[in-house]
Design a protein around this motif. Structure first.
Motif, mmCIF file in Angstrom:
data_model
loop_
_atom_site.group_PDB
_atom_site.id
_atom_site.type_symbol
_atom_site.label_atom_id
_atom_site.label_comp_id
_atom_site.label_asym_id
_atom_site.label_seq_id
_atom_site.Cartn_x
_atom_site.Cartn_y
_atom_site.Cartn_z
ATOM 1 N N GLY A 1 0.811 -1.213 0.000
ATOM 2 C CA GLY A 1 0.000 0.000 0.000
ATOM 3 C C GLY A 1 0.841 1.258 0.000
ATOM 4 O O GLY A 1 0.530 2.235 -0.700
ATOM 5 N N CYS B 1 -7.219 1.059 -1.088
ATOM 6 C CA CYS B 1 -5.831 1.247 -1.520
ATOM 7 C C CYS B 1 -5.819 2.338 -2.579
ATOM 8 O O CYS B 1 -6.590 2.273 -3.544
ATOM 9 N N ALA C 1 -8.565 -3.516 -1.754
ATOM 10 C CA ALA C 1 -7.520 -4.454 -1.338
ATOM 11 C C ALA C 1 -8.091 -5.361 -0.244
ATOM 12 O O ALA C 1 -9.299 -5.506 -0.116
#
Length: 224
Positions: A81, A171, A182
Motif C-alpha cells: 500500500g 488502496c 484491497a
C-alpha cells in the motif's frame, strides 16, 4: 533524539534506486530470486545481496526457502500500500522513470497491485460495490455489509481466514488517484476472475488482460 516511528530509515530503504526497482518488481505479488531481483535493479549479485539484506532487516521484504533456493516477496500488504501510494505521488508530480510505452494503457486499465485488482477497472469495481451497498463505511474505511457477504457467498467467493490481512481495505491507485479494493476480498475477487477464465497475466508484467467476453462477464457479475 526524537520519539516515535523512524520514517527516515524506511524512506532511505525505499529511496535507493536499486532497492526501489526491486520493490517495484515485487509489487507483482510473486516471490522472486536474488538473481531475478538483481536483473530488475541492474546490479551485480553481491550488490543485490546487500540490498536484500537491508530490505529484509528493515521489514519490507520476507525470505522464503525452498530447498537450496531462496525467494523474496513483499513482507505484507501494508508495504504494498505504501509503495502504491508513492507511485501515485511520483506520477502526480511528473516523476516518471520511463516514457509512456505501448503497455501503459493496459497497465492503467487493469493490473495487479500485490494481490488485488488495480487500475481503471479496479477503481470502477470499488465504486460500484460502494454504490450498491456491498461495501459500507465512511471515507476510506470500508467493511463488507451483510447483504454483500451473502452476495459473495452466492458467487462462490470465499474469503480466506488464514491471512492476517483485513477483510476489506481501500488502496490508493497510483494511476487513477482514487481508491481500489484491497484486503482479502480484493484478492478473492481477482482470484475469481482468473479461475473463471475472464482474465490472465502476461508473463513478466503486472498487466491483468481481460478478454472481451471476460470483462463483460466481470462487469455483469459485480454489476459495475
Amino acid at each position: 533524539m526524537k520519539d516515535g516511528p523512524d520514517i527516515a530509515r524506511i524512506a532511505n530503504l525505499i529511496g535507493d534506486p536499486g532497492r526501489a526497482n526491486m520493490l517495484a518488481a515485487l509489487m507483482s505479488g510473486k516471490a522472486l530470486t536474488a538473481g531475478e531481483l538483481a536483473s530488475e535493479a541492474g546490479v551485480r549479485g553481491q550488490t543485490a545481496s546487500g540490498h536484500l539484506t537491508k530490505l529484509e532487516e528493515g521489514g519490507l521484504i520476507a525470505r522464503e526457502r525452498q530447498g537450496r533456493h531462496h525467494y523474496f516477496r513483499l513482507a505484507d500488504s501494508d508495504v504494498a500500500g505504501v509503495l502504491e501510494a508513492l507511485m501515485g505521488l511520483a506520477a502526480a508530480k511528473g516523476q516518471l522513470r520511463t516514457r509512456t510505452g505501448p503497455r501503459d494503457p493496459e497497465l492503467r486499465h487493469a493490473r495487479v497491485c500485490y494481490n488485488h485488482l488495480a487500475g481503471e477497472l479496479g477503481v470502477t469495481l470499488y465504486d460500484g460495490l460502494r454504490a450498491r451497498g456491498v461495501l459500507v463505511g465512511s471515507g476510506d474505511d470500508v467493511t463488507l455489509s451483510d447483504p454483500g457477504r451473502e452476495e459473495m457467498a452466492r458467487l462462490g467467493i470465499e474469503l480466506s481466514t488464514k491471512s492476517r490481512s483485513p477483510e476489506c481495505k481501500s488502496c490508493l491507485d497510483w494511476s487513477a488517484r482514487r481508491m481500489h479494493l484491497a484486503g482479502r476480498l480484493g484478492r478473492a475477487i481477482l482470484d475469481h476472475a482468473f479461475s473463471e477464465g475472464w482474465a490472465m497475466r502476461p508473463e513478466g508484467t503486472r498487466i491483468v488482460r481481460f478478454t472481451g467476453l471476460g470483462e463483460g462477464a466481470f462487469r455483469k457479475t459485480f454489476q459495475v
